[in-house]
Design a protein around this motif. Structure first.
Motif, PDB file in Angstrom:
ATOM      1  N   LYS A 170      -3.655  11.436   0.290  1.00 53.18           N
ATOM      2  CA  LYS A 170      -4.421  11.197   1.672  1.00 53.18           C
ATOM      3  C   LYS A 170      -5.768  11.543   1.223  1.00 53.18           C
ATOM      4  O   LYS A 170      -6.083  12.453   0.126  1.00 53.18           O
ATOM      5  CB  LYS A 170      -3.960  12.417   2.385  1.00 53.18           C
ATOM      6  N   GLN A 218       6.382  10.016   2.137  1.00 52.95           N
ATOM      7  CA  GLN A 218       6.868   9.113   2.865  1.00 52.95           C
ATOM      8  C   GLN A 218       6.133   8.780   4.202  1.00 52.95           C
ATOM      9  O   GLN A 218       6.373   9.558   5.142  1.00 52.95           O
ATOM     10  CB  GLN A 218       8.236   9.547   3.182  1.00 52.95           C
ATOM     11  N   PRO A 219       5.154   8.177   3.914  1.00 51.95           N
ATOM     12  CA  PRO A 219       4.353   7.760   5.391  1.00 51.95           C
ATOM     13  C   PRO A 219       5.008   7.274   6.435  1.00 51.95           C
ATOM     14  O   PRO A 219       6.228   6.627   6.004  1.00 51.95           O
ATOM     15  CB  PRO A 219       3.289   6.440   4.850  1.00 51.95           C
ATOM     16  N   PHE A 225      -0.554  14.722  -1.477  1.00 53.21           N
ATOM     17  CA  PHE A 225       0.343  13.545  -1.418  1.00 53.21           C
ATOM     18  C   PHE A 225       1.136  13.500  -0.220  1.00 53.21           C
ATOM     19  O   PHE A 225       1.627  14.295   0.286  1.00 53.21           O
ATOM     20  CB  PHE A 225       1.105  13.664  -2.990  1.00 53.21           C
ATOM     21  N   TRP A 226       1.604  12.220   0.124  1.00 54.75           N
ATOM     22  CA  TRP A 226       2.412  11.784   1.043  1.00 54.75           C
ATOM     23  C   TRP A 226       3.371  10.905   0.796  1.00 54.75           C
ATOM     24  O   TRP A 226       3.248   9.794   0.354  1.00 54.75           O
ATOM     25  CB  TRP A 226       1.453  11.125   1.944  1.00 54.75           C
ATOM     26  N   GLY A 261       1.007  -1.376   0.066  1.00 55.61           N
ATOM     27  CA  GLY A 261       0.186   0.117  -0.138  1.00 55.61           C
ATOM     28  C   GLY A 261       0.992   1.204  -0.156  1.00 55.61           C
ATOM     29  O   GLY A 261       1.678   1.397  -0.935  1.00 55.61           O
ATOM     30  N   ALA A 262       0.683   2.138   0.875  1.00 52.89           N
ATOM     31  CA  ALA A 262       1.390   3.526   1.038  1.00 52.89           C
ATOM     32  C   ALA A 262       2.760   3.376   1.344  1.00 52.89           C
ATOM     33  O   ALA A 262       3.562   4.356   0.970  1.00 52.89           O
ATOM     34  CB  ALA A 262       0.769   4.083   2.297  1.00 52.89           C
ATOM     35  N   TRP A 263       3.378   2.168   1.728  1.00 49.97           N
ATOM     36  CA  TRP A 263       4.714   1.857   1.881  1.00 49.97           C
ATOM     37  C   TRP A 263       5.218   1.267   0.649  1.00 49.97           C
ATOM     38  O   TRP A 263       6.408   0.828   0.760  1.00 49.97           O
ATOM     39  CB  TRP A 263       4.779   1.188   3.384  1.00 49.97           C
ATOM     40  N   ALA A 291       1.666   8.041  -2.089  1.00 52.31           N
ATOM     41  CA  ALA A 291       0.478   7.789  -1.209  1.00 52.31           C
ATOM     42  C   ALA A 291      -0.414   9.231  -1.350  1.00 52.31           C
ATOM     43  O   ALA A 291       0.164  10.288  -1.412  1.00 52.31           O
ATOM     44  CB  ALA A 291       0.537   7.537   0.184  1.00 52.31           C
TER      45      ALA A 291
END
Length: 123
Positions: free
Chosen positions: A61, A110-111, A107-108, A41-43, A59
């Motif tokens: 939000k 680096q979660p 946008f993210w 997923g986000a990672w 990722a």
């Protein structure tokens, strides 16, 4: 390989060219395999970096709601997305997740490694 393990962290043991040939788990187990699926997923981008195969993913939000269990809902149902309205519906176990995307999303890159999805209390 991942199906045989509980929720441990697994990292690539090495690559041949651009191909991962195995994973090493946090409990010290090494699993050789011809295929590794990055379902992080986000990672996913950070995990791909570990194998030297960066992915151009970020990722995004956004908010979504999950209903109470609904009769007839199951994971085999298709996802539905309306591109004009920027909304989607999908099965989440026996419940339905309903979400939307904004026209100017945040946008993210680096979660945080300790981030966890959860419920937020609204005003």
């Amino acid at each position: 390989a991942r199906r045989r393990l509980p929720k441990e962290y697994a990292s690539p043991t090495g690559t041949v060219g651009r191909r991962v040939v195995g994973v090493h788990t946090s409990c010290g187990q090494t699993i050789r395999t011809g295929h590794v699926v990055n379902a992080c997923g986000a990672w996913a981008g950070a995990v791909s970096e570990m194998a030297g195969a960066p992915l151009p993913l970020l990722a995004m939000k956004h908010a979504y709601v999950v209903t109470e269990p609904l009769e007839g809902m199951h994971g085999g149902l298709p996802n539905v997305r309306d591109h004009d309205l920027s909304v989607y519906l999908k099965a989440q176990g026996s419940a339905m997740a309903i979400g939307g995307y904004e026209t100017n999303p945040e946008f993210w890159a680096q979660p945080a490694s300790d981030f966890a999805f959860g419920r937020r209390q609204h005003d």
